[in-house]
Design an enzyme around this catalytic site. Structure first.
Site, PDB file in Angstrom:
ATOM      1  N   ASN A   8       6.400   4.356  -8.872  1.00 60.45           N
ATOM      2  CA  ASN A   8       5.307   3.991  -7.972  1.00 60.45           C
ATOM      3  C   ASN A   8       5.928   3.524  -6.659  1.00 60.45           C
ATOM      4  OD1 ASN A   8       3.157   2.867  -6.605  1.00 60.45           O
ATOM      5  ND2 ASN A   8       2.401   1.661  -8.329  1.00 60.45           N
ATOM      6  N   ARG A 239       0.854  -1.558   9.193  1.00 60.45           N
ATOM      7  CA  ARG A 239      -0.208  -0.663   9.665  1.00 60.45           C
ATOM      8  C   ARG A 239      -1.300  -1.455  10.371  1.00 60.45           C
ATOM      9  NH1 ARG A 239      -0.866   2.569   4.119  1.00 60.45           N
ATOM     10  NH2 ARG A 239       0.518   0.916   3.422  1.00 60.45           N
ATOM     11  N   GLU A 381      -0.813   0.222 -12.354  1.00 63.95           N
ATOM     12  CA  GLU A 381      -0.896   1.632 -12.005  1.00 63.95           C
ATOM     13  C   GLU A 381      -0.009   2.485 -12.904  1.00 63.95           C
ATOM     14  OE1 GLU A 381      -1.393   1.553  -7.215  1.00 63.95           O
ATOM     15  OE2 GLU A 381       0.139   0.239  -8.077  1.00 63.95           O
TER      16      GLU A 381
END
Length: 398
Positions: A8, A239, A381
């Site tokens: 991941n 970001r 995940e």
């Protein structure tokens, strides 16, 4: 039993697990934090044994090599030959990949073509795929896509207010990110609440260096903060989050640029918490710096404010929520951020127990009279990916 390695690779960290399926037994796991930053942290866990070391800056390639080496040295496997499959989290599948796939050379080429949809992720993930194809030659590799979960978004939240022909001709829509995590969190919340997922309205907050929030209505994704690419939505580690699109041509003119590439790179790699604070993209660094640095505090305040704004919007959009679910590196490990967010949501009647929040144990954190539950659920995940890989392997054998 099949041993599957799950990779991941995120924008600032690389998580991994070696899982024995179908028993879902985690043989070993770990995380490489602060990728491409000074003082990279390498954590490995095998059973009850945990190790943590701080090393010189690692990038994704050196991080993967270190993980493979550590799996052998800590005794997770006697040799890498024991690994029978590799599963990768891939952020952007666009409209090309709507479900998990077994990777082929043509599939990898298609992933490269989708890099513009996730410039901080897809190229990195392709690097990991190609490296492991070399290091584990002959071992089948699979891709599980974050964007798959959000193909179920209703059109009224999935598309933009642009000419409809652009939407259909160029597949411009809200693809989202962290779909694997948001789907897992919704399922786990339903289990914890003891109710069918289809009856629940949830707001799941995957807050880390990359951060996104998803509204789940009647058990299905209804809206999400990331869009065509992962640069949109919340302010994140590097970001920018949402900005006026006119910013791009404006800066091109001011900086005398011929193409938007430089501006887009800066919005992805040099903006967000790092750009505002001038200190770091890591929330831990910002908490420390904020004691004396007003810009570090400003970055923290902006992050909290944007989380509150989105949660408030989603709360009304789906007609109230049964639970808010915190997850991700910040969501799970930063009680100050959780406290600050919920304090601002008091207007909705949502309240958090300060002692439970500070303890930070998985489970319910709300007070008895809170308008909805506040859950801390560590995301997994890798387990979700392992289940998808196991399914694809079983289908191929039948």
């Amino acid at each position: 039993m099949t041993k599957i390695l799950l990779i991941n690779a995120g924008s600032s960290s690389l998580k991994w697990q070696l899982v024995e399926m179908p028993a879902e037994r985690v043989i070993a796991g770990g995380q490489v934090e602060r990728l491409n930053l000074p003082g990279t942290i390498v954590k490995v866990e095998v059973g009850d044994k945990k190790t943590k070391e701080t090393v010189e800056t690692l990038d994704e390639v050196t991080a993967v090599n270190r993980v493979l080496k550590r799996m052998v040295t800590v005794g997770a496997v006697k040799s890498l030959d024991e690994i029978e499959a590799v599963g990768h989290r891939v952020v952007a599948g666009g409209t090309v990949f709507k479900q998990p796939i077994k990777l082929t050379p043509s599939g990898i080429s298609q992933l490269k073509e989708l890099s513009e949809l996730a410039p901080l992720h897809n190229p990195l993930e392709v690097k990991c795929i190609e490296l492991l194809a070399q290091r584990l030659a002959g071992v089948p590799q699979y891709a599980v896509f974050d964007s798959s979960y959000f193909h179920a978004l209703p059109e009224k939240t999935a598309i933009y207010g642009i000419p409809y022909e652009w939407t259909t001709n160029y597949q411009i829509r809200r693809y989202g990110e962290h779909g694997i995590s948001h789907a897992y969190l919704a399922q786990q919340a339903a289990h914890q609440l003891g109710r069918p997922l289809g009856e629940l309205n949830l707001i799941t907050l995957h807050l880390g260096s990359g951060a996104s929030i998803t509204a789940v209505k009647d058990g299905k994704p209804f809206d999400t903060s990331m869009g065509l690419t992962p640069v949109t939505g919340l302010i994140m580690g590097t970001r920018s989050g949402d900005v006026d699109p006119s910013l791009v041509p404006y800066l091109m003119k001011r900086l005398e640029l011929e193409t938007p590439d430089v501006v887009l790179h800066e919005l992805n790699a040099s903006s967000g918490l790092l750009g505002v604070s001038g200190v770091s993209s890591d929330m831990r660094d910002l908490h420390e710096a904020a004691k004396e640095n007003p810009r570090a505090q400003l970055a923290l305040d902006m992050f909290v404010n944007q989380v509150v704004k989105l949660v408030g919007a989603y709360y009304t959009e789906i007609g109230g929520a049964d639970a808010l679910v915190f997850a991700g590196g910040i969501g799970e490990k930063d009680p100050e951020i959780r406290q600050a967010v919920i304090a601002r949501l008091g207007v909705l009647g949502i309240q958090i127990d300060p002692q439970l929040n500070k303890a930070g144990q998985p489970g319910a954190l709300q007070t008895k009279d809170s308008a909805c539950q506040v859950l801390l659920i560590p995301t997994n995940e890798e387990l979700a990916m392992a289940r998808d890989v196991q399914h694809l392997m079983a289908v191929a054998q039948n």
